[in-house]
Design a protein around this motif. Structure first.
Motif, PDB file in Angstrom:
ATOM      1  N   GLU A 200     -15.767  26.398  86.738  1.00 14.04           N
ATOM      2  CA  GLU A 200     -16.851  27.021  87.501  1.00 14.04           C
ATOM      3  C   GLU A 200     -17.375  28.276  86.805  1.00 14.04           C
ATOM      4  O   GLU A 200     -16.616  29.026  86.186  1.00 14.04           O
ATOM      5  N   VAL A 201     -18.681  28.491  86.935  1.00 12.58           N
ATOM      6  CA  VAL A 201     -19.300  29.726  86.454  1.00 12.58           C
ATOM      7  C   VAL A 201     -19.985  30.402  87.636  1.00 12.58           C
ATOM      8  O   VAL A 201     -20.816  29.802  88.319  1.00 12.58           O
ATOM      9  N   PHE A 202     -19.605  31.646  87.889  1.00 15.25           N
ATOM     10  CA  PHE A 202     -20.252  32.479  88.895  1.00 15.25           C
ATOM     11  C   PHE A 202     -21.404  33.208  88.207  1.00 15.25           C
ATOM     12  O   PHE A 202     -21.176  34.026  87.313  1.00 15.25           O
ATOM     13  N   PHE A 203     -22.626  32.910  88.611  1.00 10.33           N
ATOM     14  CA  PHE A 203     -23.793  33.506  87.959  1.00 10.33           C
ATOM     15  C   PHE A 203     -24.462  34.476  88.930  1.00 10.33           C
ATOM     16  O   PHE A 203     -25.172  34.074  89.850  1.00 10.33           O
ATOM     17  N   VAL A 247     -27.487  31.218  75.843  1.00 13.26           N
ATOM     18  CA  VAL A 247     -26.316  31.062  74.971  1.00 13.26           C
ATOM     19  C   VAL A 247     -25.038  31.497  75.666  1.00 13.26           C
ATOM     20  O   VAL A 247     -23.976  30.875  75.486  1.00 13.26           O
ATOM     21  N   VAL A 248     -25.095  32.557  76.480  1.00 13.41           N
ATOM     22  CA  VAL A 248     -23.889  33.015  77.178  1.00 13.41           C
ATOM     23  C   VAL A 248     -23.481  32.015  78.250  1.00 13.41           C
ATOM     24  O   VAL A 248     -22.294  31.670  78.385  1.00 13.41           O
ATOM     25  N   ALA A 252     -20.030  29.703  78.546  1.00 15.24           N
ATOM     26  CA  ALA A 252     -19.204  29.808  79.744  1.00 15.24           C
ATOM     27  C   ALA A 252     -19.003  28.444  80.406  1.00 15.24           C
ATOM     28  O   ALA A 252     -17.893  28.097  80.836  1.00 15.24           O
ATOM     29  N   LEU A 253     -20.068  27.657  80.494  1.00 16.54           N
ATOM     30  CA  LEU A 253     -19.952  26.321  81.084  1.00 16.54           C
ATOM     31  C   LEU A 253     -19.088  25.407  80.224  1.00 16.54           C
ATOM     32  O   LEU A 253     -18.288  24.615  80.746  1.00 16.54           O
ATOM     33  N   GLY A 259     -11.628  23.048  80.960  1.00 19.18           N
ATOM     34  CA  GLY A 259     -10.392  23.315  81.686  1.00 19.18           C
ATOM     35  C   GLY A 259      -9.821  24.696  81.478  1.00 19.18           C
ATOM     36  O   GLY A 259      -8.644  24.940  81.796  1.00 19.18           O
ATOM     37  N   LEU A 260     -10.632  25.619  80.965  1.00 24.03           N
ATOM     38  CA  LEU A 260     -10.141  26.976  80.690  1.00 24.03           C
ATOM     39  C   LEU A 260     -10.284  27.909  81.884  1.00 24.03           C
ATOM     40  O   LEU A 260      -9.950  29.090  81.781  1.00 24.03           O
ATOM     41  N   GLY A 261     -10.778  27.392  83.001  1.00 28.45           N
ATOM     42  CA  GLY A 261     -10.872  28.198  84.203  1.00 28.45           C
ATOM     43  C   GLY A 261     -12.246  28.791  84.414  1.00 28.45           C
ATOM     44  O   GLY A 261     -13.152  28.612  83.607  1.00 28.45           O
ATOM     45  N   PRO A 262     -12.411  29.529  85.521  1.00 26.68           N
ATOM     46  CA  PRO A 262     -13.729  30.056  85.889  1.00 26.68           C
ATOM     47  C   PRO A 262     -14.153  31.234  85.025  1.00 26.68           C
ATOM     48  O   PRO A 262     -13.327  31.931  84.433  1.00 26.68           O
ATOM     49  N   ARG A 263     -15.470  31.434  84.958  1.00 26.57           N
ATOM     50  CA  ARG A 263     -16.082  32.546  84.245  1.00 26.57           C
ATOM     51  C   ARG A 263     -17.097  33.217  85.167  1.00 26.57           C
ATOM     52  O   ARG A 263     -17.621  32.580  86.082  1.00 26.57           O
TER      53      ARG A 263
END
Length: 376
Positions: A200-203, A247-248, A252-253, A259-263
């Motif tokens: 997941e990415v919190f934007f 790009v960022v 992150a996605l 599987g590296l976890g949320p950003r």
């Protein structure tokens, strides 16, 4: 005001439309250089289209065609860059101002109009493939972060992320604002996201104002640090730089999907218009502030950069014509929508027939009949 020239902020394009990366942008420069002219031109078309649509929708509300409209003016770069960074299999959860994110994912913008006109509770069907895994608007601040985290947990439980198959692994991205970041729902969702290592990415779109409350009142520290406090990698970007946003968010996605976890990403931007059409921003912010941010206009910034790369006058004329056509189409179809029959108000209130509602419905029908044939 957030120091938009802070070297710790990831920025590729300066406010003047020239390449002027900050030190924090160094890890992303190779990815930025790989962005093609065709992609940049698509970003510009997206931004121009939603600005034209947004202005038309604001006018439609002023003319009584909509109950309410939340303008997205000024936030186009943050939204376009992040939306274009997502893959088709990803799921996006908006707040209520992500008009261009919807458009990028394939949602008919008139569905947003229908929602703001009061013709539907949801706007569109997120399960319809035509809508690109775009979930519906959420008017209750912050609640969409819980929905997104729950969905992302489901992806992890079902083995639909972190498998190593880059073409099939899925991620979730959720949009919310600086005001919503103070809601308990956001923090609860971050607890679960970090604990379960959700894809997941919190934007966060920090547009400086939670209606009339400035960011400085909401938080004594940069908002992106809240994500870091829960153990997720967090970064702050210039939200008026579409390349930085792209790009960022893409990285992150990719990391979340693997599987590296949320950003967490905080896009520092500005709401150039009102919070909604029921708001008067002149009551709480100064013209000097608005003018300062006008100098950082994301659309003008990208246009200047494209011109420096040789984009033709014909391209810009075509983009403007396409944007105008989208706005005109939205106006035409909005006016053709009509309204709902008055007796709809009595439907779906109770699961079974109710004598009080039946009495009220009968009274309304009799009242309306009194106007037929000039009787009233």
């Amino acid at each position: 005001m957030i120091p938009v020239d802070d070297p710790s902020l990831v920025r590729i394009l300066g406010a003047d439309g020239t390449l002027s990366p900050t030190p924090a942008a160094e890890p992303y420069l190779a990815a930025a250089e790989a962005v093609t002219d065709a992609e940049l031109e698509q970003f510009y078309r997206d931004m121009l289209a939603v600005r034209a649509f947004d202005r038309e929708a604001t006018l439609l509300q002023r003319q009584g065609q909509l109950a309410l409209w939340p303008p997205s003016l000024g936030q186009e770069a943050a939204q376009v860059g992040s939306a274009r960074a997502a893959r088709p299999q990803d799921h996006l959860f908006p707040s209520y101002r992500e008009h261009v994110v919807c458009m990028v994912r394939g949602v008919d913008p008139v569905h947003i109009i229908r929602l703001m006109r009061g013709l539907t509770h949801g706007g569109w069907d997120p399960a319809d493939p035509a809508n690109g895994n775009m979930h519906i608007y959420t008017m209750v601040l912050g609640s969409q972060t819980l929905h997104a985290t729950g969905y992302a947990m489901g992806l992890a439980f079902d083995g639909r992320s972190g498998t190593g198959d880059a073409e099939r692994d899925q991620a979730v991205m959720v949009y919310y604002g600086d005001g919503a970041s103070s809601q308990g729902d956001v923090h609860e969702s971050m607890v679960f996201a970090a604990s379960y290592r959700t894809p997941e990415v919190f934007f966060l779109q920090n547009n400086q104002w939670a209606i009339s409350v400035p960011v400085a009142t909401q938080s004594r520290a940069p908002l992106f640090q809240r994500g870091a406090g829960y153990g997720m990698p967090s970064i702050q970007i210039d939200g008026n730089d579409v390349i930085a946003s792209y790009v960022v968010t893409k990285q992150a996605l990719d990391e979340a999907r693997a599987g590296l976890g949320p950003r967490a990403i905080e896009a520092v931007t500005y709401r150039m218009g009102a919070h909604t059409t029921s708001d008067d921003p002149t009551k709480y912010r100064t013209s000097d502030e608005e003018q300062a941010w006008t100098q950082r206009d994301p659309v003008v910034r990208l246009r200047t950069f494209l011109e420096s790369r040789g984009a033709s006058a014909a391209f810009f004329a075509d983009a403007e014509a396409a944007a105008a056509a989208i706005a005109e189409d939205a106006r035409t179809r909005t006016i053709a929508l009509g309204g709902l029959p008055a007796d709809m108000i009595f439907q779906h209130v109770y699961s079974e027939p109710h004598p009080l509602l039946e009495e009220q419905a009968a009274w309304l029908a009799e009242y309306e009949r009194a106007f037929e044939g000039g009787q009233a």
